[in-house]
Structure formats: structure tokens, C-alpha cells
Scaffold this motif. Structure first.
Motif, mmCIF file in Angstrom:
data_model
loop_
_atom_site.group_PDB
_atom_site.id
_atom_site.type_symbol
_atom_site.label_atom_id
_atom_site.label_comp_id
_atom_site.label_asym_id
_atom_site.label_seq_id
_atom_site.Cartn_x
_atom_site.Cartn_y
_atom_site.Cartn_z
ATOM 1 N N ASP A 43 -12.870 -2.037 19.549
ATOM 2 C CA ASP A 43 -11.955 -3.157 19.758
ATOM 3 C C ASP A 43 -12.683 -4.460 20.081
ATOM 4 O O ASP A 43 -12.041 -5.487 20.313
ATOM 5 N N ALA A 44 -14.015 -4.424 20.120
ATOM 6 C CA ALA A 44 -14.770 -5.625 20.487
ATOM 7 C C ALA A 44 -14.454 -6.777 19.547
ATOM 8 O O ALA A 44 -14.313 -6.591 18.332
ATOM 9 N N ALA A 45 -14.334 -7.969 20.116
ATOM 10 C CA ALA A 45 -14.060 -9.147 19.292
ATOM 11 C C ALA A 45 -15.230 -9.468 18.375
ATOM 12 O O ALA A 45 -15.040 -9.998 17.275
ATOM 13 N N ASP A 46 -16.444 -9.171 18.825
ATOM 14 C CA ASP A 46 -17.641 -9.400 18.022
ATOM 15 C C ASP A 46 -17.697 -8.355 16.911
ATOM 16 O O ASP A 46 -17.799 -7.151 17.178
ATOM 17 N N ALA A 47 -17.647 -8.789 15.657
ATOM 18 C CA ALA A 47 -17.593 -7.872 14.526
ATOM 19 C C ALA A 47 -18.842 -6.996 14.454
ATOM 20 O O ALA A 47 -18.760 -5.823 14.084
ATOM 21 N N GLU A 48 -20.006 -7.537 14.788
ATOM 22 C CA GLU A 48 -21.238 -6.751 14.715
ATOM 23 C C GLU A 48 -21.242 -5.643 15.760
ATOM 24 O O GLU A 48 -21.686 -4.525 15.486
ATOM 25 N N VAL A 49 -20.747 -5.948 16.961
ATOM 26 C CA VAL A 49 -20.658 -4.923 18.006
ATOM 27 C C VAL A 49 -19.688 -3.822 17.576
ATOM 28 O O VAL A 49 -19.977 -2.632 17.691
ATOM 29 N N ALA A 50 -18.521 -4.243 17.086
ATOM 30 C CA ALA A 50 -17.516 -3.274 16.648
ATOM 31 C C ALA A 50 -18.059 -2.389 15.534
ATOM 32 O O ALA A 50 -17.847 -1.169 15.527
ATOM 33 N N MET A 51 -18.784 -2.973 14.590
ATOM 34 C CA MET A 51 -19.340 -2.201 13.487
ATOM 35 C C MET A 51 -20.400 -1.221 13.978
ATOM 36 O O MET A 51 -20.465 -0.072 13.526
ATOM 37 N N SER A 52 -21.230 -1.642 14.913
ATOM 38 C CA SER A 52 -22.260 -0.751 15.460
ATOM 39 C C SER A 52 -21.632 0.468 16.113
ATOM 40 O O SER A 52 -22.099 1.601 15.938
ATOM 41 N N VAL A 53 -20.559 0.244 16.875
ATOM 42 C CA VAL A 53 -19.870 1.358 17.533
ATOM 43 C C VAL A 53 -19.239 2.276 16.481
ATOM 44 O O VAL A 53 -19.313 3.502 16.580
ATOM 45 N N ALA A 54 -18.615 1.681 15.475
ATOM 46 C CA ALA A 54 -17.963 2.468 14.430
ATOM 47 C C ALA A 54 -18.970 3.358 13.703
ATOM 48 O O ALA A 54 -18.719 4.547 13.472
ATOM 49 N N GLN A 55 -20.117 2.791 13.353
ATOM 50 C CA GLN A 55 -21.122 3.580 12.636
ATOM 51 C C GLN A 55 -21.687 4.699 13.505
ATOM 52 O O GLN A 55 -21.984 5.785 13.010
ATOM 53 N N ALA A 56 -21.819 4.420 14.807
ATOM 54 C CA ALA A 56 -22.398 5.416 15.709
ATOM 55 C C ALA A 56 -21.440 6.557 16.009
ATOM 56 O O ALA A 56 -21.875 7.678 16.298
ATOM 57 N N THR A 57 -20.147 6.294 15.936
ATOM 58 C CA THR A 57 -19.159 7.306 16.343
ATOM 59 C C THR A 57 -18.388 7.916 15.183
ATOM 60 O O THR A 57 -17.575 8.815 15.394
ATOM 61 N N ALA A 58 -18.600 7.445 13.960
ATOM 62 C CA ALA A 58 -17.812 7.907 12.813
ATOM 63 C C ALA A 58 -17.911 9.421 12.638
ATOM 64 O O ALA A 58 -18.980 10.011 12.782
ATOM 65 N N LEU A 59 -16.783 10.023 12.333
ATOM 66 C CA LEU A 59 -16.750 11.451 12.050
ATOM 67 C C LEU A 59 -17.442 11.726 10.719
ATOM 68 O O LEU A 59 -17.492 10.857 9.850
#
Length: 411
Positions: free
Chosen positions: A287-303
Motif C-alpha cells: 500500500d506504500a505511496a512510493d511505487a518503487e517501495v510497493a513494487m519491491s514488496v510485491a516482488q518479494a512476497t509474490a506467490l
């Protein structure tokens, strides 16, 4: 020395009456013989529209009608496939402008994965793809000419119209040539008009801006993050939705159905464009407003890409060997079908051994979830109960999904 061969794509758009387009599949691709007839008509059109200089390039044409999503895919694989086939036709020799018409022989279409998918309901705008092939110094001025004249002067001839009608058995209301950029603009207008502007932003990013992050946050709670030709999206469970909004079951149910509908529409549409969608468990960092932070989290946690469903664990006690009954409640919506399955495992003395909600991430997971828990019950020596109340069972504030305990199930 001539530069390496390259290709510039275009299409003949075939617009069909919507009510006729949705009745079945698009027509089958043409045979080799009929493909040559169609390619000759298209070549005549291009000479008329672009000029005789177009003959300095080769023309390759797969004689099939494609949905636009089959052509507008990251990396434009259709164009690469056509260029590879043209190169192969030269057998290692020097470039020669020639007309290559691709059709079926023995029921098979040349080129791996090149045949049209012919999905039911495709259209009403279909496209006949083609590509001009030549060394770069020859092709560059032709590419500029296509961009300048196709959209304005690219109406197909009466001869081509008759050929399309006779060979494909369709009745187009409009036939015109367009570049792939024109096709993109057309799809953008169509999606925005239908209320799917955010979907086009994701597709356009995958096509033309793969190194930029596209972050979509919708008022319905749906989030999509696009980068590198892929899209990541966090899963929102019913309980998570209710906790965020602090609402009761009816309000939560309505809001969650809207979220799930958009999630399914976008996931399916992106898949049709050849864009892989990766699901991510709920995580505050996405949910981070920073797109790069949000993308980093998404890539790290993706199923993992092949994960069939997401399990939201509410309570769990091990081991399960003392289980007496496994109850599966189908959380159902009349417009979406099964939204989730609530798993309740109880011991012989009534103790709760497991409570979880399983969310299918794709339609095949609906049957897979049922089969999984039916097998688990068999292995545990427990009874299996499948409950179908025909609605979502929830209660409390905030609302939480619950198992259906008024047993009238299916063993």
C-alpha cells in the motif's frame, strides 16, 4: 552492406456486428491456397494506399482473424514470429522481396503458437495481421509512409471486401488498414469508453514502457503494479475488506463482490494480452505511496506463479489425526459464483482443529479446493461435508466469513 532485416507490422481490421460476433468463435484460418488469394488482394491494397515503393519490401501475412489482445502483447511476439518465418524462407540467402501467405495444410498452421486462438466471444473487432520485411534502410521510409497514410487512406478495396466475405464467411461492416500504434489507440478508446482506463494503463505500460512502474490504486480497493511486462496484485480477503472498512456483513459483501469482480476482469484481460499476473498475500508495504517501495514488496512476497489458491488461516491446531468431520462451505455470489471456501475441521469431541478460508486464484482452483479437502478427509478417516448455502455466510462487526453449520450438505 545492407543492414539486418527488420519488420514493421500492420493490420487489416475487420469490424463485425456485435450480435454476430458473440454468437460463436471467429472463423478458422484459411488454407494455403486461399491464403495466397487473400494475400494478393492485400498486396494490391498496399500498393494503392502506400505507393509502388512498397514492393521493395517483402510482405508476410498469416491468413487468420485474431482478437486484438492476441496481437498487442509485450515484446510483440507476433511480429517476431513473422520476421523469423520470413528469414527462414530465404534459406540463408540474400534478402528478396516476396509475398508469403501463411495458411493451413492438413489442418495445421505454420509457426509455433502462431495460429489464432479463436476464443468464443472474440471481437466484434478482429484483425488480420501482416508485416513488411526489408533491410532497415529500405524499411524506414516505408514505415513512415504507413504511419502517415494508413489511418487516413487505409480503407480496403471492394475486391478485398469480397475476398474476406467469401473466404472467411463473415459480413464485415467496415474494413480498414492500421498500424499497431493505431491499433493501440483504438483499444485505448474502447477500454476507456467501457470504464477500463486503468486496465489500458497497465497494458500500455507492458507494451511500451516495460522499465517504468505502473501503479494503479482503485477506489474499490484493487491495486495493480506493472513492471517488466508483468503485473503484481495483492489479494484482499473478505475479512480484510471488512476490517479496513469496519462494516457489517451486507455492506462488506457488496463491496467485496465489486472488488472480486474487478480483480477477475483485470486478471483475465491481462492474461489475454500475454501479461503474467502474480498474486501477493496481503501486506501493508504494497500500500506504500512510493511505487518503487510497493513494487519491491510485491516482488518479494509474490506467490509462486502456479499457486492455485490463497489460504487465509484463522485458527489451526496440530495434529489433525483426531479429526471427525471436514466441512467445506462454499461462499457464493450469484454474479461471480464461488468466491471462497471456508474450511472447518472438528475433532470428535467438537474441538476446533482448523478454520481457514481458501480463495481460488483462477477458475480451475474451484474444483481443486474441493478435491483437496475431500482427499484430506479421506486420509484422516473423517466425514466430508460440502455445504452450498447459495450466498456468503458472514456476521459480526467488522464482518467475518463463517462456516455454514445448518448441515444439509453433500457427502
Amino acid at each position: 552492406m545492407s543492414s539486418a532485416l527488420s519488420a514493421t507490422p500492420a493490420v487489416l481490421t475487420v469490424e463485425i456486428e456485435p450480435e454476430k460476433a458473440i454468437q460463436g468463435r471467429p472463423p478458422e484460418p484459411l488454407s494455403r491456397e486461399n491464403a495466397e488469394i487473400l494475400a494478393g488482394a492485400v498486396a494490391d491494397d498496399l500498393r494503392r494506399i502506400v505507393g509502388e515503393d512498397v514492393a521493395s519490401a517483402g510482405l508476410i501475412l498469416p491468413a487468420g482473424l485474431y482478437d486484438l489482445t492476441e496481437l498487442l502483447r509485450p515484446g510483440l511476439p507476433m511480429v517476431e514470429a513473422l520476421l523469423d518465418l520470413y528469414r527462414g524462407s530465404l534459406r540463408g540467402g540474400p534478402f528478396e522481396p516476396q509475398l508469403l501467405a501463411l495458411g493451413t495444410a492438413g489442418g495445421r498452421f505454420p509457426g509455433a503458437g502462431l495460429a489464432p486462438e479463436r476464443r468464443p466471444g472474440a471481437g466484434p473487432l478482429l484483425a488480420l495481421p501482416l508485416a513488411l520485411v526489408a533491410p532497415g534502410e529500405t524499411l524506414d521510409p516505408l514505415r513512415r509512409s504507413l504511419e502517415q497514410v494508413l489511418l487516413e487512406k487505409g480503407r480496403a478495396s471492394l475486391a478485398t471486401d469480397r475476398t474476406i466475405r467469401q473466404l472467411f464467411g463473415v459480413e464485415p461492416v467496415h474494413l480498414s488498414y492500421a498500424t499497431f500504434h493505431d491499433l493501440s489507440a483504438l483499444m485505448k478508446v474502447q477500454l476507456e469508453h467501457a470504464g477500463f482506463g486503468e486496465l489500458w494503463q497497465l497494458v500500455e505500460g507492458a507494451l511500451y514502457r516495460p522499465d517504468a512502474i505502473e501503479k494503479i490504486d482503485m477506489t474499490t480497493g484493487n491495486t495493480f503494479l506493472g513492471w517488466g511486462g508483468m503485473v503484481y496484485t495483492p489479494i484482499r480477503t473478505f475479512n480484510d475488506h471488512a476490517t479496513r472498512a469496519n462494516t457489517q456483513s451486507e455492506a462488506t459483501g457488496n463491496a467485496y463482490v465489486e472488488w472480486a469482480k474487478i480483480q477477475r476482469q483485470y486478471t483475465l484481460a491481462l492474461a489475454h494480452h500475454g501479461i503474467e499476473v502474480r498474486h501477493c498475500p496481503p501486506h501493508s508495504g504494497i500500500d506504500a505511496a512510493d511505487a518503487e517501495v510497493a513494487m519491491s514488496v510485491a516482488q518479494a512476497t509474490a506467490l509462486p506463479a502456479d499457486t492455485p489458491w490463497y489460504a487465509e488461516e484463522i485458527a489451526a491446531e496440530e495434529p489433525l489425526e483426531g479429526a471427525s468431520i471436514v466441512t467445506l462451505t462454499e461462499q457464493f455470489d450469484t454474479t461471480l459464483g464461488p468466491v471462497a471456501y471456508t474450511v472447518l475441521i472438528q475433532a470428535r469431541d467438537g474441538r476446533l482443529l482448523r478454520l481457514e478460508h481458501d480463495y481460488p486464484l483462477a477458475p480451475p482452483a474451484i474444483d481443486a479446493i474441493q478435491d483437496h479437502w475431500r482427499r484430506q478427509a479421506s486420509q484422516l478417516g473423517a466425514n466430508f461435508q460440502l455445504e452450498r448455502p447459495g450466498r456468503m455466510v458472514a456476521g459480526g462487526q467488522p464482518a467475518q466469513l463463517r462456516p455454514w453449520l445448518d448441515y444439509a450438505g453433500e457427502a
